[in-house]
Design a protein around this motif. Structure first.
Motif, PDB file in Angstrom:
ATOM      1  N   THR A  97      -2.805  -2.300   6.249  1.00 27.43           N
ATOM      2  CA  THR A  97      -2.243  -1.644   5.057  1.00 27.43           C
ATOM      3  C   THR A  97      -3.111  -0.459   4.660  1.00 27.43           C
ATOM      4  O   THR A  97      -2.611   0.598   4.235  1.00 27.43           O
ATOM      5  CB  THR A  97      -2.141  -2.642   3.895  1.00 27.43           C
ATOM      6  OG1 THR A  97      -1.313  -3.751   4.288  1.00 27.43           O
ATOM      7  CG2 THR A  97      -1.552  -2.006   2.650  1.00 27.43           C
ATOM      8  N   LEU A 137      -2.278   2.497   6.935  1.00 24.32           N
ATOM      9  CA  LEU A 137      -0.977   3.059   6.589  1.00 24.32           C
ATOM     10  C   LEU A 137      -1.065   3.912   5.319  1.00 24.32           C
ATOM     11  O   LEU A 137      -0.439   4.974   5.225  1.00 24.32           O
ATOM     12  CB  LEU A 137       0.032   1.920   6.402  1.00 24.32           C
ATOM     13  CG  LEU A 137       1.487   2.327   6.186  1.00 24.32           C
ATOM     14  CD1 LEU A 137       2.016   3.124   7.375  1.00 24.32           C
ATOM     15  CD2 LEU A 137       2.351   1.082   5.933  1.00 24.32           C
ATOM     16  N   ALA A 138      -1.857   3.472   4.345  1.00 24.72           N
ATOM     17  CA  ALA A 138      -2.013   4.230   3.101  1.00 24.72           C
ATOM     18  C   ALA A 138      -2.664   5.588   3.370  1.00 24.72           C
ATOM     19  O   ALA A 138      -2.272   6.611   2.784  1.00 24.72           O
ATOM     20  CB  ALA A 138      -2.855   3.426   2.116  1.00 24.72           C
ATOM     21  N   LYS A 196      -2.494   7.312   6.205  1.00 25.06           N
ATOM     22  CA  LYS A 196      -1.529   8.150   6.909  1.00 25.06           C
ATOM     23  C   LYS A 196      -0.502   8.723   5.934  1.00 25.06           C
ATOM     24  O   LYS A 196      -0.087   9.880   6.057  1.00 25.06           O
ATOM     25  CB  LYS A 196      -0.822   7.336   7.994  1.00 25.06           C
ATOM     26  CG  LYS A 196      -1.675   7.056   9.223  1.00 25.06           C
ATOM     27  CD  LYS A 196      -0.878   6.321  10.289  1.00 25.06           C
ATOM     28  CE  LYS A 196      -1.692   6.096  11.550  1.00 25.06           C
ATOM     29  NZ  LYS A 196      -0.903   5.401  12.608  1.00 25.06           N
ATOM     30  N   ASN A 197      -0.056   7.884   4.957  1.00 23.01           N
ATOM     31  CA  ASN A 197       0.895   8.376   3.964  1.00 23.01           C
ATOM     32  C   ASN A 197       0.316   9.558   3.208  1.00 23.01           C
ATOM     33  O   ASN A 197       1.011  10.545   2.951  1.00 23.01           O
ATOM     34  CB  ASN A 197       1.281   7.257   2.993  1.00 23.01           C
ATOM     35  CG  ASN A 197       2.270   6.272   3.619  1.00 23.01           C
ATOM     36  OD1 ASN A 197       3.073   6.655   4.459  1.00 23.01           O
ATOM     37  ND2 ASN A 197       2.218   5.005   3.194  1.00 23.01           N
ATOM     38  N   MET A 198      -0.945   9.463   2.827  1.00 23.86           N
ATOM     39  CA  MET A 198      -1.561  10.545   2.075  1.00 23.86           C
ATOM     40  C   MET A 198      -1.670  11.812   2.932  1.00 23.86           C
ATOM     41  O   MET A 198      -1.420  12.920   2.457  1.00 23.86           O
ATOM     42  CB  MET A 198      -2.948  10.112   1.590  1.00 23.86           C
ATOM     43  CG  MET A 198      -3.684  11.172   0.789  1.00 23.86           C
ATOM     44  SD  MET A 198      -2.816  11.652  -0.735  1.00 23.86           S
ATOM     45  CE  MET A 198      -3.130  10.195  -1.745  1.00 23.86           C
ATOM     46  N   ILE A 250       0.267  12.675   5.471  1.00 28.15           N
ATOM     47  CA  ILE A 250       1.599  13.251   5.643  1.00 28.15           C
ATOM     48  C   ILE A 250       1.991  14.014   4.391  1.00 28.15           C
ATOM     49  O   ILE A 250       2.552  15.124   4.454  1.00 28.15           O
ATOM     50  CB  ILE A 250       2.625  12.147   5.975  1.00 28.15           C
ATOM     51  CG1 ILE A 250       2.344  11.571   7.367  1.00 28.15           C
ATOM     52  CG2 ILE A 250       4.053  12.696   5.898  1.00 28.15           C
ATOM     53  CD1 ILE A 250       3.180  10.338   7.701  1.00 28.15           C
ATOM     54  N   ALA A 251       1.700  13.416   3.218  1.00 29.00           N
ATOM     55  CA  ALA A 251       2.024  14.083   1.952  1.00 29.00           C
ATOM     56  C   ALA A 251       1.265  15.398   1.811  1.00 29.00           C
ATOM     57  O   ALA A 251       1.792  16.375   1.260  1.00 29.00           O
ATOM     58  CB  ALA A 251       1.688  13.153   0.786  1.00 29.00           C
ATOM     59  N   LYS A 252       0.087  15.474   2.317  1.00 30.68           N
ATOM     60  CA  LYS A 252      -0.716  16.694   2.223  1.00 30.68           C
ATOM     61  C   LYS A 252      -0.377  17.684   3.337  1.00 30.68           C
ATOM     62  O   LYS A 252      -0.885  18.791   3.383  1.00 30.68           O
ATOM     63  CB  LYS A 252      -2.213  16.347   2.294  1.00 30.68           C
ATOM     64  CG  LYS A 252      -2.701  15.577   1.049  1.00 30.68           C
ATOM     65  CD  LYS A 252      -4.093  15.053   1.232  1.00 30.68           C
ATOM     66  CE  LYS A 252      -5.132  16.152   1.268  1.00 30.68           C
ATOM     67  NZ  LYS A 252      -5.285  16.825  -0.042  1.00 30.68           N
ATOM     68  N   ASP A 274       3.793  12.847  11.078  1.00 33.21           N
ATOM     69  CA  ASP A 274       4.381  11.513  11.095  1.00 33.21           C
ATOM     70  C   ASP A 274       3.288  10.474  11.294  1.00 33.21           C
ATOM     71  O   ASP A 274       2.103  10.805  11.436  1.00 33.21           O
ATOM     72  CB  ASP A 274       5.460  11.409  12.174  1.00 33.21           C
ATOM     73  CG  ASP A 274       4.956  11.908  13.534  1.00 33.21           C
ATOM     74  OD1 ASP A 274       3.750  11.708  13.837  1.00 33.21           O
ATOM     75  OD2 ASP A 274       5.737  12.499  14.300  1.00 33.21           O
ATOM     76  N   TYR A 275       3.718   9.198  11.354  1.00 28.77           N
ATOM     77  CA  TYR A 275       2.753   8.113  11.516  1.00 28.77           C
ATOM     78  C   TYR A 275       2.096   8.108  12.904  1.00 28.77           C
ATOM     79  O   TYR A 275       1.044   7.525  13.100  1.00 28.77           O
ATOM     80  CB  TYR A 275       3.431   6.759  11.264  1.00 28.77           C
ATOM     81  CG  TYR A 275       3.836   6.563   9.821  1.00 28.77           C
ATOM     82  CD1 TYR A 275       2.866   6.472   8.823  1.00 28.77           C
ATOM     83  CD2 TYR A 275       5.186   6.457   9.465  1.00 28.77           C
ATOM     84  CE1 TYR A 275       3.246   6.301   7.500  1.00 28.77           C
ATOM     85  CE2 TYR A 275       5.565   6.282   8.138  1.00 28.77           C
ATOM     86  CZ  TYR A 275       4.583   6.222   7.156  1.00 28.77           C
ATOM     87  OH  TYR A 275       4.934   6.053   5.838  1.00 28.77           O
ATOM     88  N   TYR A 307      -6.981  12.397  -2.827  1.00 27.28           N
ATOM     89  CA  TYR A 307      -5.609  12.486  -3.362  1.00 27.28           C
ATOM     90  C   TYR A 307      -5.054  13.870  -3.042  1.00 27.28           C
ATOM     91  O   TYR A 307      -5.769  14.753  -2.613  1.00 27.28           O
ATOM     92  CB  TYR A 307      -5.573  12.229  -4.880  1.00 27.28           C
ATOM     93  CG  TYR A 307      -6.521  13.084  -5.701  1.00 27.28           C
ATOM     94  CD1 TYR A 307      -6.114  14.335  -6.149  1.00 27.28           C
ATOM     95  CD2 TYR A 307      -7.798  12.632  -6.012  1.00 27.28           C
ATOM     96  CE1 TYR A 307      -6.971  15.098  -6.910  1.00 27.28           C
ATOM     97  CE2 TYR A 307      -8.624  13.412  -6.779  1.00 27.28           C
ATOM     98  CZ  TYR A 307      -8.212  14.663  -7.217  1.00 27.28           C
ATOM     99  OH  TYR A 307      -9.082  15.424  -7.975  1.00 27.28           O
TER     100      TYR A 307
END
Length: 483
Positions: free
Chosen positions: A397, A400-401, A403-405, A407-409, A414-415, A483
């Motif tokens: 987890t 994954l968190a 990678k999400n950040m 991708i958002a930046k 992608d993952y 962030y």
């Protein structure tokens, strides 16, 4: 030519019979044309003198009576002019023949004198030398030396002839006598050096020039000195690899071997310091001057035994841990510490230890070794850990968190870790954990196509907060909100 006593063949240039010892009388060589000319001239002289003598030996006239005498005086005319001319011609022929004889005798005498002169013997020696008849050349030059009563120039020629005939020691003795008589005789030194050079007796040349006292002679021959090269390190046993320098104060070249063989001009040419690694090495070296004079060889033996470092001390001890701790390794040995986290033996290609490292999650076998700059590795220190930390967030987890950040930046697409600018992919893994204060963190490392990028992220095991993590100089992580 054969011996008149026993009939044995006499070798050319020898003055005695090797079989019976009979001494051979040397008879001068005659030119056939000159001998024929001399014979004809002498025969002509004899005939001319004989004819003149016959005219003078006619019977004396019978005395006449006075009356007869008067009658004869009336009847016989005065001497005819033609008869007078004939008599004068005969006298001239006699004088010419005598002069010719004197000239021929003088020429023959001169020829005989020339055959027994130093110049003639030298000329014969030079001809023999061109024909590679060196023994014959020696014979004629010895005769020239005798006839010239020890002329110095003839001595030089004789010395060279001895050398060519394989009688080097006789040549050396002859020139050494000249040097002893006149220590300032530079030519004698040069001739002697040339003989030594033919035989490649370079040490003799060096010793000869070294024995000359300070002065103009030595200064002129100084280039014939050839001192052995100097070694920058004394021979002996060492615990580290060496870098050996060979030097010379003279102009020339240095040649060396490393296998115990004697150095020659065909050995390796010295151009840079010689690395001496572990083992026993016998270094042989010579110096060759610009004159081509080879120095005496120098041999030195070096024994290099590289020390194997002691293994490092690793803390904490092997065991089961419920809270992440840093693993430390210390050593007093000269070298660097390398480690692995998968139980394999550390090498110089492994991670280099720079400070305390986070303990791996779950069961792990870590190994640390000290490796010297020469590649000698200590025995590995092994530690076995089992880290089982209570957490609300799993390692998967946490990755994954992150990678999400990213991708958002917009740092990855992608993952799978693709990007717009590069053809490779980014990978993220979570294998380590650390504890700072009351918080425990997962450590997530970034790799690009399998290679670490140096970027590290952290996730709080209980709250799931994201952080950028930086490994500081004292071996600890510093965390800032991501962030």
């Amino acid at each position: 030519m054969v011996c008149p006593k026993c009939g044995t063949e006499i070798r050319e240039g020898h003055l005695y019979c090797e079989s019976c010892g009979y001494e051979i009388q040397i008879v001068p060589e005659f030119e056939p044309e000159l001998e024929d000319s001399l014979h004809a001239a002498m025969q002509g002289m004899v005939q001319s003198v004989a004819v003149t003598g016959e005219e003078k030996l006619e019977e004396p006239p019978v005395p006449l009576k006075k009356k007869e005498k008067r009658e004869i005086d009336v009847l016989i005319p005065l001497a005819h002019p033609a008869n007078e001319m004939r008599k004068k011609g005969k006298r001239k022929k006699v004088i010419a023949a005598l002069c010719m004889g004197v000239l021929i005798i003088a020429s023959f005498s001169g020829f005989l004198w020339y055959q027994y002169s130093p110049d003639f013997q030298i000329e014969k020696a030079m001809t023999a030398t061109k024909e590679r008849k060196y023994e014959e050349a020696v014979f004629h030059l010895e005769r020239a030396f005798e006839l010239s009563q020890g002329n110095e120039e003839v001595m030089y020629l004789l010395g060279e002839a001895y050398a060519r005939a394989g009688k080097e020691e006789m040549a050396v003795d002859l020139l050494m006598d000249l040097i002893e008589e006149n220590p300032e005789n530079i030519e004698a030194y040069k001739k002697l050096i040339s003989i030594y050079e033919l035989e490649k007796r370079h040490e003799k040349i060096h010793n000869l020039v070294a024995s000359i006292g300070e002065g103009n002679i030595k200064e002129e021959l100084i280039d014939y000195l050839s001192h052995p090269p100097q070694f920058s390190i004394e021979e002996g046993s060492y615990k580290e690899e060496l870098s050996l320098k060979l030097t010379s104060e003279q102009e020339g070249s240095i040649y060396y071997t490393m296998d115990g063989g004697k150095a020659t001009e065909n050995s390796m040419k010295y151009e840079s310091p010689i690395p001496i690694k572990e083992g026993i090495h016998v270094i042989s070296a010579i110096f060759v001057s610009e004159k081509g004079i080879v120095s005496k060889s120098v041999e030195k033996t070096y024994k290099v035994e590289l020390a194997i470092p002691l293994p490092p001390v690793v803390t904490p001890a092997s065991g089961i841990y419920a809270k992440p701790v840093y693993i430390k390794a210390d050593t007093e040995e000269e070298g660097e510490i390398y480690y692995t986290l998968d139980g394999t033996e550390p090498t110089k290609e492994s991670k280099r230890y720079l400070g305390p490292i986070p303990m791996p999650l779950g069961a792990s076998k870590v190994k640390f070794s000290v490796i010297t700059k020469y590649g000698k590795a200590s025995k590995a220190t092994e530690a076995n850990y089992h880290l089982n930390v209570a957490a609300l967030v799993s390692p998967e987890t946490a990755v994954l968190a992150i990678k999400n950040m990213l991708i958002a930046k917009g740092e990855i697409l992608d993952y799978a870790g693709h990007t717009t600018d590069l053809s490779g992919v980014y990978e993220y893994g979570c294998n380590l954990a650390v504890s700072e204060g009351a918080r425990n963190y997962y450590i997530i490392e970034e790799r690009y196509n399998g290679t670490e990028t140096g970027k590290t992220y952290a996730v709080d095991m209980m709250s799931g907060e994201l952080f950028a993590a930086v490994y500081n100089r004292i071996g600890k992580f510093e965390f800032t909100i991501f962030y």
